[in-house]
Design a protein around this motif. Structure first.
Motif, PDB file in Angstrom:
ATOM      1  N   LEU A  15      -6.608  -6.156   4.174  1.00 40.14           N
ATOM      2  CA  LEU A  15      -5.592  -5.771   3.207  1.00 40.14           C
ATOM      3  C   LEU A  15      -6.292  -5.143   2.002  1.00 40.14           C
ATOM      4  O   LEU A  15      -7.363  -5.602   1.595  1.00 40.14           O
ATOM      5  CB  LEU A  15      -4.782  -6.998   2.767  1.00 40.14           C
ATOM      6  CG  LEU A  15      -4.251  -7.888   3.902  1.00 40.14           C
ATOM      7  CD1 LEU A  15      -3.450  -9.038   3.313  1.00 40.14           C
ATOM      8  CD2 LEU A  15      -3.436  -7.107   4.895  1.00 40.14           C
ATOM      9  N   THR A  65       1.904  -7.003   1.084  1.00 39.03           N
ATOM     10  CA  THR A  65       1.700  -6.673   2.490  1.00 39.03           C
ATOM     11  C   THR A  65       2.328  -7.781   3.325  1.00 39.03           C
ATOM     12  O   THR A  65       1.956  -8.941   3.182  1.00 39.03           O
ATOM     13  CB  THR A  65       0.215  -6.554   2.851  1.00 39.03           C
ATOM     14  OG1 THR A  65      -0.366  -5.457   2.149  1.00 39.03           O
ATOM     15  CG2 THR A  65       0.043  -6.366   4.351  1.00 39.03           C
ATOM     16  N   ARG A  75       1.838  -1.719   3.888  1.00 39.79           N
ATOM     17  CA  ARG A  75       3.040  -2.466   3.502  1.00 39.79           C
ATOM     18  C   ARG A  75       3.391  -3.506   4.558  1.00 39.79           C
ATOM     19  O   ARG A  75       3.874  -4.591   4.231  1.00 39.79           O
ATOM     20  CB  ARG A  75       4.222  -1.517   3.303  1.00 39.79           C
ATOM     21  CG  ARG A  75       4.145  -0.653   2.063  1.00 39.79           C
ATOM     22  CD  ARG A  75       4.181  -1.498   0.776  1.00 39.79           C
ATOM     23  NE  ARG A  75       5.330  -2.394   0.714  1.00 39.79           N
ATOM     24  CZ  ARG A  75       6.511  -2.054   0.256  1.00 39.79           C
ATOM     25  NH1 ARG A  75       6.726  -0.828  -0.181  1.00 39.79           N
ATOM     26  NH2 ARG A  75       7.491  -2.941   0.210  1.00 39.79           N
TER      27      ARG A  75
END
Lengths: 112, 112
Positions: B21, B107, B9
């Protein structure tokens, strides 16, 4: 050059008023148009889509499309403080892949 | 269904480090998009996969960015080496049979 244009705002309206959000796009061959709502710190979520010229209503929301003017708008009737968010216009440009191009978004503030 | 799942996150890293990611799409969705969102440029498409195959990567800024989708349930976006200007929110979004995009939680990347 951004192909989907929106006024960044903020647009401030009183509770109960009509909020009008506008979007223009550059590709005359665009076929489908979307409005996403994004609350601060959250991800975008789809609230409306429109394919044909004219109006499309869903509850307090109305999407309006004018392909000749390359213009799409979102009206929010009886605005509530919970409508305060950024509204992103997205357009699927000409071509077969239906890849959405997003505007930068308009920030809406509904004050009590 | 749990929706589109992104991790981590939040990511804070130093310039020059590698960043990865991750995204798990909604089961059955065959289109996957990586977007980057900044205040200045809004939501920009980085890359689009269809049936695990990269279709449009014209939005990938430069060779420092790479994306993979080894199977229908997993995708990665890698930045190596990272730079402060890469700081942004990175969203993964997927699409099934219609045109609606389903976004992950994003993210938040900070490169110091």
């Amino acid at each position: 050059q951004k192909e989907v244009e929106q006024n960044s705002g903020p647009l401030s309206v009183p509770e109960g008023a009509i909020a009008s959000l506008n979007c223009t796009y550059s590709d005359r061959g665009s076929q489908s148009f979307f409005w996403y709502r994004q609350y601060s710190g959250k991800s975008p979520e789809l609230i409306m889509f429109i394919y044909s010229n004219g109006d499309k209503e869903d509850g307090r929301f109305t999407a309006q499309l004018n392909k000749a003017s390359q213009y799409v708008s979102l009206l929010i009737r009886d605005s509530q403080p919970s409508d305060s968010a950024t509204y992103l216009c997205a357009v699927n440009m000409r071509g077969g892949s239906y890849i959405p191009t997003f505007g930068r978004g308009t920030s809406l503030i509904v004050h009590p | 269904d749990a929706g589109v799942i992104q991790s981590p996150r939040h990511e804070v890293t130093e310039m020059g480090q590698e960043v990865t990611l991750r995204c798990k799409p909604i089961s059955g969705h065959n289109s996957l998009f990586w977007y980057r969102q900044t205040m200045m440029r809004g939501l920009e498409l980085l890359i689009y996969f269809n049936n695990n195959v990269p279709i449009d990567d014209s939005g990938m800024p430069e060779d420092r960015f790479s994306a993979k989708m080894p199977n229908a349930s997993f995708s990665t976006l890698k930045i190596q080496p990272s730079e402060p200007r890469d700081s942004a929110v990175y969203f993964c979004a997927t699409r099934g049979g219609g045109e609606k995009l389903f976004f992950g939680s994003g993210t938040q990347l900070s490169v110091l």
